[in-house]
Design an enzyme around this catalytic site. Structure first.
Site, PDB file in Angstrom:
ATOM      1  N   LYS A  57       0.788  -1.534  -0.379  1.00  0.00           N
ATOM      2  CA  LYS A  57       0.336  -0.039   0.044  1.00  0.00           C
ATOM      3  C   LYS A  57       0.629   0.733   0.231  1.00  0.00           C
ATOM      4  CE  LYS A  57      -3.798  -2.700   2.565  1.00  0.00           C
ATOM      5  NZ  LYS A  57      -4.277  -2.215   4.106  1.00  0.00           N
ATOM      6  N   ALA A  73      -1.367   1.359   6.559  1.00  0.00           N
ATOM      7  CA  ALA A  73      -1.221   0.694   7.415  1.00  0.00           C
ATOM      8  C   ALA A  73      -1.960  -0.760   6.409  1.00  0.00           C
ATOM      9  CB  ALA A  73      -1.518   1.020   8.681  1.00  0.00           C
ATOM     10  N   ASP A  74      -1.931  -1.937   7.865  1.00  0.00           N
ATOM     11  CA  ASP A  74      -2.855  -3.168   7.400  1.00  0.00           C
ATOM     12  C   ASP A  74      -2.986  -3.655   8.645  1.00  0.00           C
ATOM     13  OD1 ASP A  74      -4.232  -4.806   5.088  1.00  0.00           O
ATOM     14  OD2 ASP A  74      -2.843  -6.235   5.968  1.00  0.00           O
ATOM     15  N   THR A  75      -4.618  -4.167   8.942  1.00  0.00           N
ATOM     16  CA  THR A  75      -4.666  -4.936  10.000  1.00  0.00           C
ATOM     17  C   THR A  75      -5.026  -6.090  10.161  1.00  0.00           C
ATOM     18  OG1 THR A  75      -5.119  -2.928  11.164  1.00  0.00           O
ATOM     19  CG2 THR A  75      -6.099  -4.927  12.269  1.00  0.00           C
TER      20      THR A  75
END
Length: 195
Positions: A57, A73-75
């Site tokens: 991203k 960010a990635d969760t």
């Protein structure tokens, strides 16, 4: 000097990340969601998956805004080695809630800052969450609420699902989708956020 700061781009369409950044007094100059394939690789486990997606991203947004600082960010919600999907259908949400019911899981968020000079700063945060054993009625009521749509693991800790959580170890904001302590440290480290 505040005026000399490069613009900050948030590489996310998540309203929750915008709300969390606002708690730090941070308003991105631009929101630039990226459209990347989030399908896990064969054998990929939660923590490396979150890191790979956050980096992808950041790179995608940095290519579109090379003079900006990009925050991506990635969760990911993981049970053991399994990566739970983002809730897209009721059946998928029901399957996630059935799996989470009565057990502990991990929520990992990877955060990347892509700087105009080519540097990439990275943090990864993991929280442990335990759900109560859910009744069928609780599952159906939560499905009916619709707040699971688009959420990792098909639940939102900042909504009705918080009533299901009997134990949380680690960062609450991480479970929402952006660990504020680590994000603030990254922004302070490059002089973008003060004090």
């Amino acid at each position: 000097m505040a005026d000399a700061r490069p613009p900050l781009v948030l590489a996310s369409a998540s309203p929750r990340r915008l709300e969390l950044l606002a708690r730090l007094g941070v308003v991105p100059d631009r929101v630039l969601p990226t459209d990347i394939d989030e399908t896990p690789y064969k054998g990929e486990v939660p923590r490396p998956h979150a890191a790979r997606l956050a980096r992808a991203k950041a790179e995608a947004a940095a290519a579109l805004a090379p003079a900006a600082i990009v925050l991506a960010a990635d969760t990911v919600v993981g049970v053991g080695r399994r990566i739970l999907p983002k809730g897209e259908t009721e059946a998928q949400a029901r399957a996630c809630l059935d799996l989470l019911s009565g057990r502990r899981h991990r929520v990992t968020t990877a955060v990347v800052l892509a700087l105009p000079d080519g540097r990439r700063l990275f943090r990864s945060v993991e929280s442990q969450v335990t759900f109560q054993r859910l009744t069928g009625q609780q599952v159906e009521a939560y499905i009916a609420s619709g707040e699971w749509r688009g959420k990792a693991g098909a639940y939102a800790i900042q909504g009705g699902a918080e009533a299901f959580i009997r134990f949380l170890s680690g960062s609450h904001s991480n479970v929402v989708g952006l660990p504020l302590f680590e994000t603030a440290q990254l922004l302070r480290g490059i002089g973008w956020l003060t004090p």
